[in-house]
Structures are given as C-alpha cells and as structure tokens.
Design a protein around this motif. Structure first.
Motif, short mmCIF file in Angstrom:
data_model
loop_
_atom_site.label_atom_id
_atom_site.label_comp_id
_atom_site.label_asym_id
_atom_site.label_seq_id
_atom_site.Cartn_x
_atom_site.Cartn_y
_atom_site.Cartn_z
N ILE A 162 45.28 17.99 10.69
CA ILE A 162 46.63 17.76 10.15
C ILE A 162 47.03 18.93 9.26
N LEU A 163 48.28 19.38 9.40
CA LEU A 163 48.87 20.38 8.51
C LEU A 163 49.92 19.69 7.65
N LEU A 164 49.81 19.81 6.33
CA LEU A 164 50.72 19.14 5.42
C LEU A 164 51.15 20.06 4.28
N PRO A 165 52.28 19.74 3.63
CA PRO A 165 52.58 20.41 2.36
C PRO A 165 51.46 20.12 1.38
N TRP A 166 51.11 21.10 0.60
CA TRP A 166 49.99 20.96 -0.34
C TRP A 166 50.21 19.78 -1.28
N ASN A 167 51.46 19.55 -1.70
CA ASN A 167 51.72 18.49 -2.68
C ASN A 167 51.67 17.08 -2.08
N ARG A 168 51.45 16.96 -0.77
CA ARG A 168 51.31 15.63 -0.16
C ARG A 168 49.86 15.38 0.32
N THR A 169 48.96 16.28 -0.02
CA THR A 169 47.59 16.17 0.45
C THR A 169 46.90 14.91 -0.05
N GLU A 170 46.96 14.67 -1.35
CA GLU A 170 46.25 13.51 -1.92
C GLU A 170 46.87 12.21 -1.45
N GLU A 171 48.19 12.19 -1.30
CA GLU A 171 48.87 11.01 -0.76
C GLU A 171 48.36 10.69 0.64
N TRP A 172 48.28 11.73 1.48
CA TRP A 172 47.80 11.54 2.85
C TRP A 172 46.35 11.05 2.86
N LYS A 173 45.49 11.67 2.07
CA LYS A 173 44.08 11.28 2.09
C LYS A 173 43.88 9.85 1.62
N ALA A 174 44.67 9.43 0.64
CA ALA A 174 44.57 8.04 0.16
C ALA A 174 45.00 7.06 1.24
N ILE A 175 46.10 7.36 1.92
CA ILE A 175 46.57 6.51 3.02
C ILE A 175 45.53 6.45 4.13
N ALA A 176 45.02 7.61 4.52
CA ALA A 176 44.08 7.68 5.64
C ALA A 176 42.78 6.96 5.32
N GLU A 177 42.26 7.14 4.10
CA GLU A 177 40.98 6.53 3.75
C GLU A 177 41.06 5.01 3.76
N LYS A 178 42.20 4.45 3.36
CA LYS A 178 42.36 2.99 3.39
C LYS A 178 42.25 2.44 4.81
N LEU A 179 42.61 3.27 5.78
CA LEU A 179 42.59 2.84 7.17
C LEU A 179 41.31 3.24 7.89
N GLY A 180 40.45 4.00 7.21
CA GLY A 180 39.18 4.38 7.82
C GLY A 180 39.17 5.76 8.44
#
Length: 239
Positions: A162-180
């Motif tokens: 995945i390529l993301l804006p740097w400022n959305r990295t932690e948001e994405w990782k938190a969402i993804a980790e909740k889903l496995g």
C-alpha cells in the motif's frame, strides 16, 4: 501541461484520458514492491484502482503472474486496457471495470500479492474534475473498506503493498490490525533531504511479525538519490 504519455524502458503509459498522471512516488512504489518481493514466485496479483495501469505494468516486467487490475472510472478503464494491449504482457494483464467492493463480493480467486495506491483524502476540498476526485478522494473507497477487501481477497500466505500519505500511516495500520492485517515493512519517503516525509510504502500480511522500518529520499539536492536510482534504473529511460 502533462505529457500525453510516459515512456519507460520496456513499456509506455499513455495518460491522455485519465485525470491522474504518472507521478514519481507511484513509480518509486512500484519499483520498491518489485525489489522487496520474490516476484518469480507470484502466480496471481491484484492491482486495486489501477488508473493508467502503471503499477500492473511495472510488476509484469518482473513477473510471470496473472495480474488482475480493478478500476471504477470508465475513462481510466479504457486507458489501462489500451496500455495493457500495447505492452508485451497482454496475456498476463486483465482489466476489470468495476469497484473493488463489487469485485470482492464474488472473488474469482485469492491473490499472492495485492497492490494499491488508493484514494488519499477523506472529507477534504475537492477539485472541479470528477475523474480526479474519484482517483484522489476516498468517498468511493474508505481505508476501512479497502482493508476489508484486502483481507477477503488475499491468500493466507500473501502480501499486500500500500502507498499512502505519510500522515495517514498510523490510521491505516490501526484499521488494518483490527481486521487481522499487519505491517511487516514500512518505508517513509521524502522528496528531498530538506523536506519532511510525505508518503509511506507498506507491505502487509495476515500474520503479525517484526516490522522492518526504513526511509528513502527521492532527490539529493537537484539529482536523484543513489537509492532511488538503484530502484528505478530498470524502468526509467534516463537512468
């Protein structure tokens, strides 16, 4: 005005019909993914939101895999199809004119690699260009929806990039980790040594593991950095 096409060493990307043009960070992302995975072992690749087809073409250069590219915007579908048909990998590349949400409802298979440069912005100021809004804004696909689709379509031993804006990295990782879905490699990207980070490139999988952190700078002063040159030499005509 942007050029109507972008010529690489082994393929050409025409972009006259699409709002989102070939950009340096997307090229870096495609090269970084190809460099970090064992491309020869991949059998099925999914490109979510292919646009011009750039990432699919970059991966096809180093892979024998079948590559399914999903795109919702009609003109981008037409553009990607033309770029695929003009390439030497026409038998590997397949365009699907639909949203990833619809595509994930009736999956045709699971994928060894899922790659996406997804819509970046939620609830931010939009342009008057509807094509560009679809490509850049995530009203049509939120990060949560993207994570759900990846989980549904990714093989148990597969990788997602995945390529993301740097400022959305932690948001994405938190969402993804909740889903496995867990990050195993994270590379932050700067335009130059004097800029702050503006993009993050991530590799994810379904099993939690230690995270490999790194960073890369696109330019060192007015010239490309050594790391960038190493990654893009197989693609850029000027390198």
């Amino acid at each position: 005005m942007s050029n109507s096409f972008f010529k690489f060493k082994e393929f050409t990307v025409h972009q006259d019909k699409t709002a989102m043009k070939v950009c340096t960070d997307a090229c870096l992302f495609g090269a970084w993914v190809a460099d970090n995975l064992e491309m020869s072992r991949l059998k099925n690749i999914l490109d979510i939101g292919t646009g011009t087809g750039l990432l699919s073409l970059m991966l096809a250069q180093f892979s024998q895999a079948q590559i399914d590219a999903v795109e919702i915007e009609p003109m981008a579908v037409e553009q990607a199809r033309e770029n695929f048909q003009a390439s030497k990998w026409t038998n590997q590349l397949h365009i699907h004119p639909t949203s990833i949400l619809e595509f994930a409802k009736n999956p045709i298979k699971t994928f060894d690699l899922i790659i996406s440069n997804p819509p970046f912005f939620e609830q931010q100021l939009k342009s008057n260009n509807s094509q560009r809004n679809i490509a850049m804004h995530s009203n049509n696909l939120t990060l949560t929806e993207l994570a759900y689709c990846i989980i549904e379509l990714l093989a148990d031993s597969g990788k997602a990039a995945i390529l993301l804006p740097w400022n959305r990295t932690e948001e994405w990782k938190a969402i993804a980790e909740k889903l496995g879905l867990f990050c195993i490699k994270e590379t932050a990207v700067k335009q130059t040594t004097t800029h702050t980070y503006f993009r993050t490139m991530l590799i994810m999988q379904k099993k939690a593991s230690m995270v490999n952190f790194s960073s890369i700078t696109i330019k060192d002063g007015t010239v490309y950095s050594k790391e960038f040159i190493k990654l893009l030499t197989p693609y850029y005509l000027a390198l």
